[in-house]
Design a protein around this motif. Structure first.
Motif, PDB file in Angstrom:
ATOM      1  N   GLY A  16      52.706  72.133  22.826  1.00 59.12           N
ATOM      2  CA  GLY A  16      53.010  73.355  22.102  1.00 59.12           C
ATOM      3  C   GLY A  16      51.845  74.270  21.803  1.00 59.12           C
ATOM      4  O   GLY A  16      51.969  75.177  20.981  1.00 59.12           O
ATOM      5  N   LEU A  17      50.700  74.057  22.453  1.00 56.94           N
ATOM      6  CA  LEU A  17      49.577  74.976  22.243  1.00 56.94           C
ATOM      7  C   LEU A  17      49.824  76.318  22.915  1.00 56.94           C
ATOM      8  O   LEU A  17      49.355  77.350  22.433  1.00 56.94           O
ATOM      9  CB  LEU A  17      48.268  74.372  22.755  1.00 56.94           C
ATOM     10  N   VAL A  18      50.540  76.294  24.030  1.00 56.01           N
ATOM     11  CA  VAL A  18      50.929  77.526  24.724  1.00 56.01           C
ATOM     12  C   VAL A  18      52.394  77.400  25.095  1.00 56.01           C
ATOM     13  O   VAL A  18      52.935  76.309  25.175  1.00 56.01           O
ATOM     14  CB  VAL A  18      50.106  77.800  26.008  1.00 56.01           C
ATOM     15  N   GLY A  19      52.978  78.567  25.334  1.00 61.29           N
ATOM     16  CA  GLY A  19      54.305  78.582  25.897  1.00 61.29           C
ATOM     17  C   GLY A  19      55.410  78.684  24.877  1.00 61.29           C
ATOM     18  O   GLY A  19      55.159  78.982  23.726  1.00 61.29           O
ATOM     19  N   PRO A  20      56.590  78.483  25.345  1.00 62.13           N
ATOM     20  CA  PRO A  20      56.897  77.968  26.670  1.00 62.13           C
ATOM     21  C   PRO A  20      56.503  78.966  27.765  1.00 62.13           C
ATOM     22  O   PRO A  20      56.622  80.165  27.580  1.00 62.13           O
ATOM     23  CB  PRO A  20      58.408  77.743  26.650  1.00 62.13           C
ATOM     24  N   ILE A  21      56.040  78.424  28.856  1.00 64.20           N
ATOM     25  CA  ILE A  21      55.612  79.239  29.987  1.00 64.20           C
ATOM     26  C   ILE A  21      56.842  79.579  30.821  1.00 64.20           C
ATOM     27  O   ILE A  21      57.672  78.715  31.114  1.00 64.20           O
ATOM     28  CB  ILE A  21      54.567  78.479  30.844  1.00 64.20           C
ATOM     29  N   SER A  22      56.941  80.844  31.207  1.00 60.75           N
ATOM     30  CA  SER A  22      58.089  81.254  32.011  1.00 60.75           C
ATOM     31  C   SER A  22      58.013  80.612  33.390  1.00 60.75           C
ATOM     32  O   SER A  22      56.952  80.149  33.822  1.00 60.75           O
ATOM     33  CB  SER A  22      58.159  82.778  32.111  1.00 60.75           C
ATOM     34  N   ARG A  23      59.139  80.582  34.053  1.00 56.16           N
ATOM     35  CA  ARG A  23      59.239  79.953  35.379  1.00 56.16           C
ATOM     36  C   ARG A  23      59.735  80.970  36.395  1.00 56.16           C
ATOM     37  O   ARG A  23      60.538  81.842  36.078  1.00 56.16           O
ATOM     38  CB  ARG A  23      60.227  78.782  35.344  1.00 56.16           C
ATOM     39  N   ASP A  24      59.231  80.817  37.605  1.00 58.62           N
ATOM     40  CA  ASP A  24      59.725  81.614  38.723  1.00 58.62           C
ATOM     41  C   ASP A  24      61.177  81.210  38.965  1.00 58.62           C
ATOM     42  O   ASP A  24      61.481  80.017  39.049  1.00 58.62           O
ATOM     43  CB  ASP A  24      58.866  81.340  39.958  1.00 58.62           C
ATOM     44  N   ARG A  58      45.269  73.951  17.330  1.00 59.75           N
ATOM     45  CA  ARG A  58      46.551  74.433  16.819  1.00 59.75           C
ATOM     46  C   ARG A  58      46.329  75.317  15.593  1.00 59.75           C
ATOM     47  O   ARG A  58      46.908  76.404  15.473  1.00 59.75           O
ATOM     48  CB  ARG A  58      47.436  73.229  16.469  1.00 59.75           C
ATOM     49  N   THR A  59      45.458  74.868  14.689  1.00 62.81           N
ATOM     50  CA  THR A  59      45.130  75.650  13.491  1.00 62.81           C
ATOM     51  C   THR A  59      44.468  76.963  13.880  1.00 62.81           C
ATOM     52  O   THR A  59      44.793  78.023  13.337  1.00 62.81           O
ATOM     53  CB  THR A  59      44.197  74.835  12.572  1.00 62.81           C
ATOM     54  N   TYR A  60      43.537  76.896  14.821  1.00 63.91           N
ATOM     55  CA  TYR A  60      42.843  78.099  15.275  1.00 63.91           C
ATOM     56  C   TYR A  60      43.849  79.130  15.804  1.00 63.91           C
ATOM     57  O   TYR A  60      43.776  80.313  15.458  1.00 63.91           O
ATOM     58  CB  TYR A  60      41.828  77.738  16.370  1.00 63.91           C
ATOM     59  N   LEU A  61      44.775  78.682  16.638  1.00 65.28           N
ATOM     60  CA  LEU A  61      45.758  79.610  17.207  1.00 65.28           C
ATOM     61  C   LEU A  61      46.666  80.196  16.135  1.00 65.28           C
ATOM     62  O   LEU A  61      46.985  81.390  16.168  1.00 65.28           O
ATOM     63  CB  LEU A  61      46.589  78.918  18.285  1.00 65.28           C
ATOM     64  N   ALA A  62      47.077  79.375  15.174  1.00 64.15           N
ATOM     65  CA  ALA A  62      47.917  79.877  14.084  1.00 64.15           C
ATOM     66  C   ALA A  62      47.149  80.912  13.270  1.00 64.15           C
ATOM     67  O   ALA A  62      47.688  81.971  12.915  1.00 64.15           O
ATOM     68  CB  ALA A  62      48.376  78.719  13.200  1.00 64.15           C
ATOM     69  N   ASN A  63      45.885  80.627  12.988  1.00 60.54           N
ATOM     70  CA  ASN A  63      45.055  81.579  12.240  1.00 60.54           C
ATOM     71  C   ASN A  63      44.844  82.855  13.046  1.00 60.54           C
ATOM     72  O   ASN A  63      44.811  83.954  12.482  1.00 60.54           O
ATOM     73  CB  ASN A  63      43.698  80.964  11.893  1.00 60.54           C
ATOM     74  N   THR A 117      45.121  83.149  25.715  1.00 54.08           N
ATOM     75  CA  THR A 117      45.186  81.985  24.822  1.00 54.08           C
ATOM     76  C   THR A 117      44.506  80.785  25.466  1.00 54.08           C
ATOM     77  O   THR A 117      43.710  80.084  24.828  1.00 54.08           O
ATOM     78  CB  THR A 117      46.646  81.653  24.475  1.00 54.08           C
ATOM     79  N   LEU A 118      44.787  80.559  26.739  1.00 55.87           N
ATOM     80  CA  LEU A 118      44.195  79.403  27.430  1.00 55.87           C
ATOM     81  C   LEU A 118      42.693  79.548  27.599  1.00 55.87           C
ATOM     82  O   LEU A 118      41.962  78.550  27.529  1.00 55.87           O
ATOM     83  CB  LEU A 118      44.891  79.189  28.773  1.00 55.87           C
ATOM     84  N   GLU A 119      42.207  80.750  27.802  1.00 56.08           N
ATOM     85  CA  GLU A 119      40.758  80.948  27.889  1.00 56.08           C
ATOM     86  C   GLU A 119      40.100  80.642  26.539  1.00 56.08           C
ATOM     87  O   GLU A 119      39.028  80.033  26.491  1.00 56.08           O
ATOM     88  CB  GLU A 119      40.444  82.358  28.378  1.00 56.08           C
ATOM     89  N   ALA A 120      40.749  81.021  25.446  1.00 55.29           N
ATOM     90  CA  ALA A 120      40.231  80.681  24.113  1.00 55.29           C
ATOM     91  C   ALA A 120      40.246  79.175  23.913  1.00 55.29           C
ATOM     92  O   ALA A 120      39.274  78.589  23.407  1.00 55.29           O
ATOM     93  CB  ALA A 120      41.050  81.375  23.023  1.00 55.29           C
ATOM     94  N   LEU A 121      41.324  78.522  24.323  1.00 54.27           N
ATOM     95  CA  LEU A 121      41.420  77.066  24.198  1.00 54.27           C
ATOM     96  C   LEU A 121      40.364  76.365  25.044  1.00 54.27           C
ATOM     97  O   LEU A 121      39.809  75.341  24.633  1.00 54.27           O
ATOM     98  CB  LEU A 121      42.823  76.588  24.587  1.00 54.27           C
ATOM     99  N   ALA A 122      40.092  76.905  26.225  1.00 55.94           N
ATOM    100  CA  ALA A 122      39.061  76.309  27.087  1.00 55.94           C
ATOM    101  C   ALA A 122      37.702  76.348  26.394  1.00 55.94           C
ATOM    102  O   ALA A 122      36.937  75.379  26.465  1.00 55.94           O
ATOM    103  CB  ALA A 122      39.009  77.033  28.426  1.00 55.94           C
TER     104      ALA A 122
END
Length: 142
Positions: free
Chosen positions: A27-35, A68-73, A50-55
């Motif tokens: 649940g850190l990202v997404g849900p990611i859409s699908r083709d 998770r806290t970082y993203l919520a903040n 978001t993923l670049e920040a997580l990296a």
């Protein structure tokens, strides 16, 4: 709307494909859409940001819960600025402690090498100096 494949996002973020899937699963990202035709993940620009920040957080040793806290903040913006600062400073302090511990290990290895260098040269005075420098470092290692 621009979208990216999992391979493209992996290249851009430096995260592996299994890590990208895992971050979606927890649940850190997404849900990611699908083709629609293939069912393959298609990441949007916001997902990539978001993923670049997580990296970056991952590279700094930040764990999943703090991510998770970082993203919520991050979503809360200025309202959460103090919490965000405190979270990041907590990790900065952890890294400072790790650096200090590594510095002690480095000093020990260099001083121990000096001791053996002095022994190799038969320089008893330099050997005694190296031992005097080693004593406090050995205490810090324990």
């Amino acid at each position: 709307m621009t979208s990216f494949t999992i391979q493209e996002v992996a290249r851009r973020s430096g995260l592996s494909e299994p890590t990208l899937r895992y971050y979606e699963d927890v649940g850190l990202v997404g849900p990611i859409s699908r083709d629609e035709s293939s069912g393959h993940r298609r990441y949007g620009s916001t997902d990539v940001d978001t993923l670049e920040a997580l990296a970056c957080l991952r590279a700094a040793g930040v764990g999943i819960e703090d991510m998770r806290t970082y993203l919520a903040n991050r979503l809360r913006g200025r309202e959460a600025a103090a919490e965000q600062r405190d979270l990041l400073l907590l990790h900065a302090e952890r890294i400072e402690a790790e650096i200090a511990a590594q510095q002690v290990r480095l000093t020990y290895l260099r001083e121990k090498a000096s001791l053996w260098d002095a022994r190799d040269r038969g320089d008893e005075s330099a050997e005694a100096d190296a031992i005097r420098r080693l004593v406090p470092v050995v205490g810090e290692l324990r």
